[in-house]
Design a protein around this motif. Structure first.
Motif, mmCIF file in Angstrom:
data_model
loop_
_atom_site.group_PDB
_atom_site.id
_atom_site.type_symbol
_atom_site.label_atom_id
_atom_site.label_comp_id
_atom_site.label_asym_id
_atom_site.label_seq_id
_atom_site.Cartn_x
_atom_site.Cartn_y
_atom_site.Cartn_z
ATOM 1 N N CYS A 59 0.830 -1.211 0.000
ATOM 2 C CA CYS A 59 0.000 0.000 0.000
ATOM 3 C C CYS A 59 0.861 1.256 0.000
ATOM 4 O O CYS A 59 0.474 2.277 -0.572
ATOM 5 N N TYR A 62 1.315 3.360 -3.077
ATOM 6 C CA TYR A 62 0.408 2.904 -4.142
ATOM 7 C C TYR A 62 -0.547 4.044 -4.536
ATOM 8 O O TYR A 62 -1.353 4.486 -3.717
ATOM 9 N N PHE A 65 -0.684 6.503 -1.825
ATOM 10 C CA PHE A 65 -1.150 6.196 -0.461
ATOM 11 C C PHE A 65 0.032 6.341 0.500
ATOM 12 O O PHE A 65 1.114 5.805 0.244
ATOM 13 N N CYS A 70 -4.016 -0.171 5.472
ATOM 14 C CA CYS A 70 -5.259 0.595 5.567
ATOM 15 C C CYS A 70 -5.926 0.190 6.884
ATOM 16 O O CYS A 70 -6.100 -1.011 7.139
ATOM 17 N N HIS A 79 -9.882 2.044 3.210
ATOM 18 C CA HIS A 79 -8.784 2.970 2.890
ATOM 19 C C HIS A 79 -8.527 4.013 3.973
ATOM 20 O O HIS A 79 -8.050 5.118 3.681
ATOM 21 N N ASP A 97 -6.367 -3.852 6.736
ATOM 22 C CA ASP A 97 -6.241 -4.429 5.394
ATOM 23 C C ASP A 97 -4.760 -4.452 5.024
ATOM 24 O O ASP A 97 -4.097 -3.411 4.989
ATOM 25 N N THR A 99 -1.852 -5.566 2.351
ATOM 26 C CA THR A 99 -1.419 -6.006 1.024
ATOM 27 C C THR A 99 0.100 -6.006 1.035
ATOM 28 O O THR A 99 0.712 -4.996 1.377
ATOM 29 N N ASP A 108 -3.423 -10.083 -0.557
ATOM 30 C CA ASP A 108 -4.280 -9.023 -0.009
ATOM 31 C C ASP A 108 -5.329 -9.664 0.893
ATOM 32 O O ASP A 108 -6.058 -10.568 0.453
ATOM 33 N N HIS A 171 -10.946 -8.324 -6.755
ATOM 34 C CA HIS A 171 -10.106 -8.112 -7.940
ATOM 35 C C HIS A 171 -9.158 -9.278 -8.149
ATOM 36 O O HIS A 171 -8.712 -9.915 -7.182
ATOM 37 N N MET A 177 -1.339 -5.632 -7.855
ATOM 38 C CA MET A 177 -2.260 -5.655 -6.718
ATOM 39 C C MET A 177 -3.697 -5.813 -7.216
ATOM 40 O O MET A 177 -4.486 -6.552 -6.640
ATOM 41 N N HIS A 178 -4.027 -5.067 -8.261
ATOM 42 C CA HIS A 178 -5.394 -5.090 -8.799
ATOM 43 C C HIS A 178 -5.346 -5.418 -10.282
ATOM 44 O O HIS A 178 -4.671 -4.732 -11.041
ATOM 45 N N GLU A 203 -14.095 -9.383 -1.174
ATOM 46 C CA GLU A 203 -13.954 -8.450 -0.053
ATOM 47 C C GLU A 203 -15.187 -7.576 0.144
ATOM 48 O O GLU A 203 -15.118 -6.352 0.093
ATOM 49 N N TRP A 220 -8.418 9.670 0.595
ATOM 50 C CA TRP A 220 -8.422 8.200 0.629
ATOM 51 C C TRP A 220 -9.588 7.605 1.401
ATOM 52 O O TRP A 220 -10.286 6.752 0.872
ATOM 53 N N GLU A 234 -11.687 -9.826 3.874
ATOM 54 C CA GLU A 234 -11.142 -10.074 2.529
ATOM 55 C C GLU A 234 -10.189 -11.263 2.537
ATOM 56 O O GLU A 234 -9.332 -11.365 3.419
HETATM 57 N N1 MF3 Z 1 -6.096 -3.553 0.090
HETATM 58 C C1 MF3 Z 1 -6.994 -2.761 -0.702
HETATM 59 C C2 MF3 Z 1 -7.855 -3.728 -1.491
HETATM 60 O O1 MF3 Z 1 -8.405 -4.565 -0.882
HETATM 61 C C3 MF3 Z 1 -6.274 -1.791 -1.566
HETATM 62 C C4 MF3 Z 1 -5.637 -0.713 -0.807
HETATM 63 S S1 MF3 Z 1 -4.845 0.350 -1.865
HETATM 64 C C5 MF3 Z 1 -4.348 1.606 -0.871
HETATM 65 O O2 MF3 Z 1 -7.955 -3.754 -2.679
HETATM 66 F F1 MF3 Z 1 -3.660 2.364 -1.619
HETATM 67 F F2 MF3 Z 1 -5.404 2.192 -0.338
HETATM 68 F F3 MF3 Z 1 -3.642 1.133 0.103
#
Ligand code: MF3
Ligand code: CO
Ligand code: CO
Length: 262
Positions: A59, A62, A65, A70, A79, A97, A99, A108, A171, A177-178, A203, A220, A234
């Motif tokens: 994160c 990202y 961020f 998060c 977020h 959260d 990642t 994630d 995702h 990540m996505h 999630e 955010w 998630e």
């Molecule tokens: N973890 C988040 C998701 O579930 C994504 C966070 S992106 C951030 O997809 F930039 F906010 F950290």
């Protein structure tokens, strides 16, 4: 663009990344207590990801961020930016959260933590949000239409007093990540067929009141429009030959690792 089908090697790497991500949630549990700040929780996770696992908090940086995790408290749906002024209080419900990226592979996962003694409503909401994720596992298998996931969640939530946020989705995940496919958590008509080797997150964000949400000035955090509570769980999930595998399953969870779904 086609949905990526993971090789044996990719899956091995995704299992390692997923193990690290879920371990962060296990590690942080005893620290989620009254008076700790969300910044302190973030910093403990940051150190642990880097020093214990030689991985990176994905994160951080990202799309700009500013923190490594998060952390979303009560009416914040997702977020939430960890902050040294935000102290946890008795009764708060907190989503952390995580990642991470390890050897270029992302994982994630998130869960709710309850601080001290929660209200009946808070407890019920977290239970329902968790169940809305869990009920999708026995249906996931190759050949299934992806939208069955959202339909299953919607059918369940419609029997509760709660609502499903529509602005955020699960995702595909792997070397990004996505990525595609995006997984809606409500009734939809997206006709994508699941195949063995796909990896994606589910999630669902479940609100106690209205499903409507509002983005906040920090750029955010997102909160419920009516300031009622919100909860989210998630997992990162692999579609395997006969069903699915929950790659980020924690030891504490009373669910199967591997679902054989016929
Ligand atoms: N973890 C988040 C998701 O579930 C994504 C966070 S992106 C951030 O997809 F930039 F906010 F950290
Ligand atoms: Co995600
Ligand atoms: Co996440």
């Amino acid at each position: 663009m086609n949905i990526y089908i993971n090789t044996k090697y990719d899956i091995k790497k995704m299992k390692i990344a997923s193990y690290i991500a879920k371990s962060v949630l296990e590690m942080i549990k005893p620290y989620v207590v009254p008076n700790i700040t969300t910044q302190e929780l973030n910093d403990i996770c940051h150190e642990y990801i880097i020093n214990k696992h030689n991985a990176l908090p994905a994160c951080l940086g990202y799309h700009g961020f500013p923190k490594s995790t998060c952390i979303s408290v009560n009416e914040i749906i997702c977020h939430g930016i960890p902050n040294k002024k935000k102290k946890l209080q008795n009764g708060d419900i907190v989503n952390i959260d995580i990642t991470i990226v390890k050897d270029k592979y992302y994982a994630d996962t998130s869960k709710m933590f309850i601080v001290g003694q929660p209200s009946t409503l808070a407890k019920k909401l977290c239970k329902v949000a968790k169940k809305s994720l869990y009920i999708t596992f026995p249906i996931i298998k190759p050949g299934m239409l992806l939208n069955k996931i959202g339909r299953t969640i919607q059918k369940y939530i419609n029997k509760t007093p709660f609502s499903i946020v529509e602005e955020y989705c699960g995702h595909g995940i792997g070397k990004n990540m996505h990525e595609i496919p995006y997984i809606l958590h409500y009734n939809n008509n997206k006709k994508i067929i699941l195949q063995e080797g796909m990896i994606f997150t589910i999630e669902p964000i479940i609100n106690a009141g209205t499903k409507n949400v509002i983005s906040m000035e920090d750029g955010w955090s997102v909160r419920t429009q009516d300031y009622n509570l919100s909860a989210q769980y998630e997992h990162t999930i692999l579609v395997n030959k006969k069903g699915c595998e929950i790659l980020t399953k924690r030891t504490e969870e009373k669910i199967q690792n591997i679902y054989v779904n016929n």
